[in-house]
Design a protein around this motif. Sequence first.
Motif, PDB file in Angstrom:
ATOM      1  N   ASN A 227      -3.120   2.900   3.454  1.00 41.55           N
ATOM      2  CA  ASN A 227      -1.730   3.327   3.640  1.00 41.55           C
ATOM      3  C   ASN A 227      -1.748   4.670   4.530  1.00 41.55           C
TER       4      ASN A 227
ATOM      5  N   LYS B 224       0.610  -1.239  -0.048  1.00 42.97           N
ATOM      6  CA  LYS B 224       0.190   0.041  -0.083  1.00 42.97           C
ATOM      7  C   LYS B 224       0.821   1.133   0.083  1.00 42.97           C
ATOM      8  N   ALA B 225       2.145   1.135   0.265  1.00 40.61           N
ATOM      9  CA  ALA B 225       3.088   2.345   0.385  1.00 40.61           C
ATOM     10  C   ALA B 225       2.864   3.106  -0.835  1.00 40.61           C
TER      11      ALA B 225
ATOM     12  N   ILE C 199      -1.859   0.158   9.148  1.00 43.38           N
ATOM     13  CA  ILE C 199      -1.953  -0.006   7.854  1.00 43.38           C
ATOM     14  C   ILE C 199      -2.561  -1.266   7.808  1.00 43.38           C
TER      15      ILE C 199
END
Length: 168
Positions: A155, A52-53, A149
């Motif tokens: 994120n 998800k970064a 997260i």
Amino acid sequence: MPDVSMEKIKQLRERTSAGVMDCKRALEQSGGDMEKAEKLLAEWGMASASKKAHRVTAQGLVESYIHAGGRIGVIVEVNCETDFVARTDEFRKLAHDIAMQIAAQNPIVVHEEDLPEGFEGLPTEAVLMLQPFIRDPSRTIRDLVNEAIGKTGENIQVRRFARFEIGE
């Protein structure tokens, strides 16, 4: 795979805030061992965080914290993907814990790549995300954010902070 009782799933969910199906899968893979299941959930949360970064974090909140009889104050911006998550108690607690961390440990920057060139010192003292969490030194602030997260499915980024101390 062993059959896992609803009671065990409920207990694991209360301890970790993970989803019901994730708790069930972790308990099945750990043979019903609660500690191993918690570790599995933590690992899955870290994997989830890296996926998800790249997602945009345009929502969130600014948290403030005043400590030591008004002698230290912190303002921190913590971002997430949706306003829905930003309003949850869990997200607010995360932001508050991060503000307390900043007040207590006085980091210089959020991320290691933000350190000034030629910095001399320990990155674990100067970088917020690398610092051991004041309430549980076995986890870093990065671990805390990654766990959030994994729980929220979004994120989450610590964007910036300011720390003020009387006389500095």
